[in-house]
Design a protein around this motif. Structure first.
Motif, PDB file in Angstrom:
ATOM      1  N   GLN A 155       0.809  -1.007  -0.112  1.00 25.43           N
ATOM      2  CA  GLN A 155      -0.114  -0.154  -0.093  1.00 25.43           C
ATOM      3  C   GLN A 155       0.723   1.314  -0.090  1.00 25.43           C
ATOM      4  OE1 GLN A 155      -3.450   0.183  -0.005  1.00 25.43           O
ATOM      5  NE2 GLN A 155      -3.325   2.259  -0.322  1.00 25.43           N
ATOM      6  N   SER A 156       0.626   2.238  -1.052  1.00 28.06           N
ATOM      7  CA  SER A 156       1.298   3.308  -1.023  1.00 28.06           C
ATOM      8  C   SER A 156       0.923   4.230   0.045  1.00 28.06           C
ATOM      9  CB  SER A 156       1.199   4.096  -2.391  1.00 28.06           C
ATOM     10  OG  SER A 156       1.906   5.286  -2.595  1.00 28.06           O
ATOM     11  N   TYR A 157       1.989   5.073   0.752  1.00 26.62           N
ATOM     12  CA  TYR A 157       1.804   6.189   1.723  1.00 26.62           C
ATOM     13  C   TYR A 157       2.760   7.294   1.455  1.00 26.62           C
ATOM     14  CZ  TYR A 157      -1.329   3.193   4.129  1.00 26.62           C
ATOM     15  OH  TYR A 157      -2.500   2.327   4.477  1.00 26.62           O
ATOM     16  N   VAL A 158       2.683   8.335   2.052  1.00 26.81           N
ATOM     17  CA  VAL A 158       3.780   9.367   2.292  1.00 26.81           C
ATOM     18  C   VAL A 158       4.103   9.445   3.778  1.00 26.81           C
ATOM     19  CG1 VAL A 158       4.417  11.702   1.694  1.00 26.81           C
ATOM     20  CG2 VAL A 158       2.910  10.424  -0.033  1.00 26.81           C
ATOM     21  N   ILE A 159       5.414   9.559   3.849  1.00 27.93           N
ATOM     22  CA  ILE A 159       5.750   9.749   5.371  1.00 27.93           C
ATOM     23  C   ILE A 159       6.413  11.218   5.301  1.00 27.93           C
ATOM     24  CG2 ILE A 159       8.081   8.948   4.963  1.00 27.93           C
ATOM     25  CD1 ILE A 159       8.201   8.054   7.854  1.00 27.93           C
ATOM     26  N   GLY A 160       6.216  12.073   6.298  1.00 31.75           N
ATOM     27  CA  GLY A 160       6.328  13.501   6.415  1.00 31.75           C
ATOM     28  C   GLY A 160       7.308  13.516   7.702  1.00 31.75           C
ATOM     29  N   ILE A 161       8.506  14.044   7.446  1.00 27.81           N
ATOM     30  CA  ILE A 161       9.224  14.909   8.748  1.00 27.81           C
ATOM     31  C   ILE A 161       9.161  16.407   8.762  1.00 27.81           C
ATOM     32  CG2 ILE A 161      11.495  14.713   9.376  1.00 27.81           C
ATOM     33  CD1 ILE A 161      10.512  12.111   8.904  1.00 27.81           C
ATOM     34  N   VAL A 162       8.682  16.679  10.144  1.00 27.49           N
ATOM     35  CA  VAL A 162       8.056  17.967  10.393  1.00 27.49           C
ATOM     36  C   VAL A 162       9.122  18.546  11.524  1.00 27.49           C
ATOM     37  CG1 VAL A 162       6.243  19.463  11.031  1.00 27.49           C
ATOM     38  CG2 VAL A 162       5.920  17.377   9.866  1.00 27.49           C
ATOM     39  N   ARG A 163       9.575  19.708  10.930  1.00 23.14           N
ATOM     40  CA  ARG A 163      10.557  20.376  12.313  1.00 23.14           C
ATOM     41  C   ARG A 163       9.866  21.825  12.444  1.00 23.14           C
ATOM     42  NH1 ARG A 163      15.819  21.550  11.581  1.00 23.14           N
ATOM     43  NH2 ARG A 163      15.329  22.101   9.408  1.00 23.14           N
ATOM     44  N   ASN A 164       9.964  22.310  13.634  1.00 23.95           N
ATOM     45  CA  ASN A 164       9.724  23.789  13.969  1.00 23.95           C
ATOM     46  C   ASN A 164      10.841  24.541  13.866  1.00 23.95           C
ATOM     47  OD1 ASN A 164       9.069  26.230  15.363  1.00 23.95           O
ATOM     48  ND2 ASN A 164       8.294  25.261  17.171  1.00 23.95           N
ATOM     49  N   ILE A 165      10.960  25.373  13.024  1.00 25.77           N
ATOM     50  CA  ILE A 165      11.833  26.104  12.579  1.00 25.77           C
ATOM     51  C   ILE A 165      11.696  27.635  12.801  1.00 25.77           C
ATOM     52  CG2 ILE A 165      12.738  24.668  10.608  1.00 25.77           C
ATOM     53  CD1 ILE A 165      11.367  26.523   8.503  1.00 25.77           C
ATOM     54  N   ASP A 166      10.719  27.843  13.806  1.00 22.68           N
ATOM     55  CA  ASP A 166      10.366  29.125  13.983  1.00 22.68           C
ATOM     56  C   ASP A 166      11.587  30.075  14.543  1.00 22.68           C
ATOM     57  OD1 ASP A 166       7.668  30.801  13.781  1.00 22.68           O
ATOM     58  OD2 ASP A 166       8.373  31.271  15.780  1.00 22.68           O
ATOM     59  N   ASP A 167      12.390  29.685  15.648  1.00 22.26           N
ATOM     60  CA  ASP A 167      13.498  30.276  15.938  1.00 22.26           C
ATOM     61  C   ASP A 167      14.555  30.557  14.971  1.00 22.26           C
ATOM     62  OD1 ASP A 167      12.535  30.348  18.475  1.00 22.26           O
ATOM     63  OD2 ASP A 167      13.574  28.589  19.212  1.00 22.26           O
ATOM     64  N   TYR A 168      14.627  29.499  13.912  1.00 24.30           N
ATOM     65  CA  TYR A 168      15.537  29.598  12.828  1.00 24.30           C
ATOM     66  C   TYR A 168      15.294  30.959  11.931  1.00 24.30           C
ATOM     67  CZ  TYR A 168      17.200  28.928   8.097  1.00 24.30           C
ATOM     68  OH  TYR A 168      17.583  29.061   6.842  1.00 24.30           O
TER      69      TYR A 168
END
Length: 346
Positions: free
Chosen positions: A114-127
């Motif tokens: 089965q096809s899925y998409v994996i997401g990597i999420v980072r909070n970059i607000d300080d950057y």
């Protein structure tokens, strides 16, 4: 580490879930056709501000503050599912009303065919905030400081060539005074990095009344109006400077004949935010000053404008996890809106 699927859900086994929960990045698994979230680790919950159960039901495009469309997001999801990894930045609004920058990386994931998409999420607000400070200060040094120093340098050259240097000295005094003001402003704006925890609970109505009162007695010919409820925000003392700048701009850059200035504040309980507007009936803000704000460009893109007031306001508002918007900019009225998170109930 394996993933398990049922007819209605997607979940990693205990070993995999424990691994992904230990990561200091957000991990989300998306349906490869609809983009719906099928799985989220604890860090992703923290980034978005929603529990797992809620994340699986919300529309990520709806919590975005940027112009990302649903079709654009689905296009990225499907491209990732086809093996074309995606990486982009966008701003989201948390349920607390806070606005912050995140970075999302999307890649293909296949589980039991089965096809899925994996997401990597980072909070970059300080950057993003530090990058904005860097660009802003770099622009001030390259443009504003240099221009004023050129006036001073050119003034000394003129004094050498002419007997009466009174006019030249006056130009130099003004330039030096501007340099002093700029250095003072730089000190204040850079102090934001170290003053993040230094916040107070502020009654917005009281703050607006105090700022307007500073001008009302000196400019009685202006029609002043305050429309505000008793609403509260948690703010650094420097936030007052943002509203002072907006009101001051309306006073200094318009003819006072027939001028009306209105400041207002109201709660938006649905988004846990407060909307604060400063509007006036004066002249529109020149395009050269507002284009970078409308296009979300960084300050070093402003090549010719000499004013830094709106950059100052935007930098302060961003530090408070809010947004600065130009709601209207016509010959009849211009409206600048600041949206900030409501204070935590106490």
């Amino acid at each position: 580490m394996q993933a398990q699927m049922t007819n209605s859900s997607f979940e990693f086994n205990d070993e995999a879930d424990q691994f992904y929960s230990s990561l200091e990045v957000g991990v989300t698994v998306h349906d490869s056709k609809t983009g719906d979230i099928c799985y989220a680790n604890e860090y992703a919950e923290d980034v978005y501000g929603y529990p797992k159960e809620k994340l699986s039901t919300i529309d990520l495009v709806e919590v975005s503050t940027d112009s990302l469309s649903r079709s654009g997001f689905i296009k990225r999801i499907r491209a990732a599912a086809e093996g074309h990894s995606q990486q982009f930045e966008w701003r989201i609004t948390r349920p607390s009303g806070e606005v912050l920058w995140i970075e999302m990386c999307l890649s293909e994931l296949t589980v039991e065919g089965q096809s899925y998409v994996i997401g990597i999420v980072r909070n970059i607000d300080d950057y993003k905030m530090k990058l904005r400070h860097f660009h802003l200060l770099n622009r001030i040094i390259r443009h504003n400081f240099r221009n004023k120093l050129q006036i001073v340098s050119g003034g000394f050259s003129q004094i050498d060539r002419q007997y009466d240097g009174a006019k030249v000295f006056d130009q130099m005094r003004r330039a030096i005074a501007e340099l002093v003001k700029l250095t003072s402003w730089v000190n204040k704006i850079t102090s934001l990095n170290g003053a993040e925890e230094n916040t107070d609970r502020i009654n917005v109505r009281t703050m607006l009344e105090e700022e307007v009162d500073k001008y009302r007695s000196n400019y009685p010919e202006i029609d002043w109006e305050i429309r505000s409820e008793n609403v509260y925000i948690d703010a650094n003392p420097l936030l007052r400077k943002a509203f002072h700048e907006l009101i001051d701009n309306a006073v200094r850059h318009n003819s006072h004949e027939g001028l009306a200035i209105t400041v207002s504040a109201s709660e938006n309980m649905a988004d846990q935010q407060i909307d604060i507007q400063v509007s006036d009936t004066g002249q529109p803000i020149p395009d050269i000053e507002i284009t970078p704000l409308l296009n979300s460009e960084e300050p070093d893109q402003l090549k010719h404008g000499d004013k830094i007031g709106l950059w100052e306001v935007q930098t302060i508002v961003n530090r408070h996890r809010g947004m600065l918007k130009l709601k209207e900019n016509s010959t009849e009225q211009k409206v600048i809106e600041i949206t900030l998170p409501l204070a935590d109930p106490k």
